[in-house]
Structure formats: structure tokens, C-alpha cells
Design an enzyme around this catalytic site. Structure first.
Site, PDB file in Angstrom:
ATOM      1  N   GLN A  77      -5.077  18.381   3.305  1.00 30.52           N
ATOM      2  CA  GLN A  77      -5.139  16.914   3.316  1.00 30.52           C
ATOM      3  C   GLN A  77      -6.436  16.403   3.948  1.00 30.52           C
ATOM      4  O   GLN A  77      -6.451  15.388   4.654  1.00 30.52           O
ATOM      5  CB  GLN A  77      -3.920  16.344   4.048  1.00 30.52           C
ATOM      6  CG  GLN A  77      -2.648  16.360   3.216  1.00 30.52           C
ATOM      7  CD  GLN A  77      -2.732  15.443   1.999  1.00 30.52           C
ATOM      8  OE1 GLN A  77      -3.434  14.427   2.010  1.00 30.52           O
ATOM      9  NE2 GLN A  77      -2.010  15.795   0.948  1.00 30.52           N
ATOM     10  N   SER A  78      -7.526  17.094   3.700  1.00 29.24           N
ATOM     11  CA  SER A  78      -8.807  16.725   4.305  1.00 29.24           C
ATOM     12  C   SER A  78      -9.313  15.363   3.820  1.00 29.24           C
ATOM     13  O   SER A  78      -9.490  15.147   2.615  1.00 29.24           O
ATOM     14  CB  SER A  78      -9.845  17.788   3.953  1.00 29.24           C
ATOM     15  OG  SER A  78     -11.138  17.364   4.346  1.00 29.24           O
TER      16      SER A  78
END
Ligand SMILES: *Cc1c(COP(=O)(O)O)cnc(C)c1O
Length: 338
Positions: A77-78
Site C-alpha cells: 500500500q505504498s
């Protein structure tokens, strides 16, 4: 104020200056100090966030190197990968990203919604990795492989955190001091979430280069205090060396690791409470991985008296609300009592 960044190559990606706003209802709920928020969640690129500032310098370096693609890495989930992918689209480059399955015990949605949905929309080429690897080394190996295949890839480290990317937070340091001067505001503290260290290091380097003594408190989202201080200090020294000859002392780097909880990306009660409190008092969305823990640290330090009730304190909102969709179970109406 003369522009200490005028000599650096930069592309225009960011809506700036970002707003510096008061948070009167949160201030009242906590009984002071006067709380302000610097809205770097609103930098404009693909829902915004702090990486956009860094990418103005990193993407300029990529174009300067004649790159046809950028290679970077982050957690699944960068926010960094999402903003890098968007910047690459805007500049006509390809984006290749390695995503680490860093956060344990997540459901199937976690790899489909939030940031990764946007990565796909930006046509990012993605490879996954298991947890615990040296992800920059992995991404560098992929960069070499792509070069061997005839591409001209430019490597951007995780979080965009090197001395080029950190210049983005020298720009925030400058902007913030200009805004404070215009408001006749003398904040006693700036608070932010600190992870791959570039944001914290850039702010420290910027204040240092401009001779500003306002302390900066980093709330760690991953590393123990001693490790994070070392990471931020090393990068701040490298960043500042591009701007000034004055030596930077280590005590400029302040970190509190008391709000990490069980680890990176793992929700904590104080993060959920802080995120809901900001939503309900100010209509502002934080995120579960970074800014929610950062705000939990600010609120926690006010409650313990480590931050006293007088004066003005600025929270740097670094963005990240896109990942709320990957943490729906923590914030659904079932949890409305939090
Ligand atoms: C990356 C990130 C941070 C941390 O910034 P670093 O420069 O990696 O320390 C904070 N907040 C959000 C929302 C981020 O995406």
C-alpha cells in the site's frame, strides 16, 4: 528570503504552497496548545501526499539521466509508489515497482484496493516480494536487469529518501517559515510521521540551512528510536551538505518510537482514535500507516504533558488517506464507538 533551492534541477509536479491551517476544534478538545496543520496531503498529484515534493527533484534527475523508466519499491500500500507512478505518467516515463508484502495478516482486498488500484491505473509494472528483504537491493538488481534488456531505467529508493528527494522537504521548510512569518507565528514545535526518513531529514536540513531553531519531532512508524535517529541524521547531514557548510548536530533529530505498536502498517488503538478524532473534529482524513500514528503521537505527548499546553504546534500532514480503503475493517460503522 532568498531561494536556497534555486540551483537544483526540478520539475513542476506539486500544488504549492500547501495551506497552513488552524485546527481550533481539535485544540479545544485537547485543551491546547494551539494546533496547526500543514496540508502536504494536498500536493495535488493523484490525491497528493509528501512524496510529490521529493519527486520534483528525483524526476528531474531521471530526465537529466535520459531515463525512459523509473524503478522503485515500497510496501503493497505504498503511497510513494502511487505518486511515483503518477509522476512517471505525467512525464511520459514507464514505472516499474517492487512491492513488499510487509504487513502480515491482510485480506485479499489489501492487494486490490487503495494505492495498488491506482498503481494499476497508472499502468505500473509490478513484482511482489516477501517480507524482510533488502528492498532497495532488490530494486537495484531489477534496475540492472532492465538495463541489460536495453532499457534506460532510473532507480528511485524506497520513499524517495535520498539526498535528492529530501530536497523536497527543504522546500517545505522554506515554505513553512515564509507562512509563519506572514502570520507572525512562532511555533514551538513541528510534528510529523517519520518512516524512510527523507521527509524528516529534509525538514531538519532546511531549518538548519536557514538558521531556524524550531524543534522537529518525528513519530516513528517503523524503526526503534535509535535506528530512526541514525537514519534521519545521516540523510539530514548529506542533504544539508548541499546547502551549507555549517555542521549539523545530532540533537536536532528527535524521535519518539512509542506509537509504532506491533509494527509497520499494523493498526493501533491510538491511531484509530486519533484518525477518528481528526475526522470528527476537523473533517480531515489521516491514514492508518503514517499520519494517523503521527497524530496519535502528537495527541499522546499532549496528554502526557511532554508537549505543554502553551504556544503553537504545527502538525505536518503527509497524506496517505488512500490506504484507508485497505483498512476498512478498522474504520467501518462497526467501530463507530472509537
Ligand atoms: C512515506 C510517508 C511518510 C513518511 O515519510 P518518509 O519520508 O518516508 O519518512 C509519512 N506519511 C505518508 C502518508 C507517507 O506516505
Amino acid at each position: 528570503m532568498n531561494d536556497i533551492l534555486s540551483g537544483f534541477k526540478r520539475v513542476d509536479l506539486c500544488h504549492q504552497p500547501t495551506a497552513l491551517e488552524e485546527m481550533p476544534r481539535l485544540t479545544k478538545a485537547l485543551g491546547g496548545p494551539n494546533l496547526w496543520i500543514k496540508r502536504d496531503d494536498c500536493t495535488g498529484l493523484a490525491t497528493g501526499g509528501n512524496k510529490t515534493r521529493k519527486l520534483e527533484f528525483l524526476m528531474a534527475a531521471a530526465l537529466d539521466a535520459g531515463a525512459d523508466m523509473v524503478v522503485t519499491q515500497g510496501a503493497v500500500q505504498s503511497n510513494h509508489v502511487r505518486q511515483t507512478a503518477a509522476a512517471a505518467c505525467k512525464l511520459g516515463l514507464d514505472c516499474y515497482a517492487l512491492l513488499e508484502r510487509r504487513v502480515p495478516d491482510k485480506g485479499a482486498d489489501y492487494e486490490q484496493t487503495g494505492n495498488i488500484l491506482f498503481d494499476h491505473m497508472f499502468n505500473t509494472q509490478i513484482e511482489f516480494r516477501g517480507p524482510g528483504l533488502d528492498m532497495n537491493a532488490e530494486a537495484l538488481a531489477v534496475t540492472d536487469r532492465l538495463r541489460g534488456e536495453g532499457r534506460n531505467p532510473y532507480f528511485i529508493p524506497g520513499g524517495g529518501s535520498n539526498e535528492i528527494g529530501a530536497l523536497g522537504y527543504v522546500s517545505t521548510a522554506q515554505e513553512l517559515l515564509q507562512q509563519c512569518a506572514a502570520l507572525d507565528l512562532a511555533p514551538k514545535l513541528v510534528v510529523l510521521a517519520t518512516g524512510s526518513a527523507g521527509t524528516h531529514a529534509g525538514l531538519v536540513a532546511g531549518f538548519h540551512a536557514m538558521g531556524c531553531d524550531i524543534p522537529i519531532l518525528g513519530i516513528s512508524v517503523r524503526q526503534p528510536e535509535a535506528v530512526q535517529i541514525e537514519n534521519v541524521y545521516k540523510l539530514a547531514v548529506k542533504t544539508a551538505a548541499q546547502l551549507t557548510d555549517k555542521p549539523l548536530s545530532r540533537d536536532k533529530v528527535i524521535v519518539d518510537d512509542g506509537y509504532v505498536g506491533a509494527g509497520y502498517g499494523i493498526p493501533t488503538e491510538t491511531m484509530i482514535a486519533a484518525t477518528n478524532m481528526l475526522a470528527r473534529s476537523e473533517g480531515i482524513l489521516l491514514d492508518p500507516v503514517y499520519s494517523g500514528k503521527g497524530m496519535a503521537g502528537l495527541i499522546g505527548q499532549i496528554k502526557t504533558g511532554q508537549i505543554t499546553c502553551e504556544g503553537d504546534v504545527i502538525f505536518l500532514h503527509t497524506g496517505g488517506a488512500v490506504s484507508l480503503f485497505a483498512y476498512e475493517d478498522q474504520f467501518s460503522t462497526l467501530h463507530a464507538a472509537n
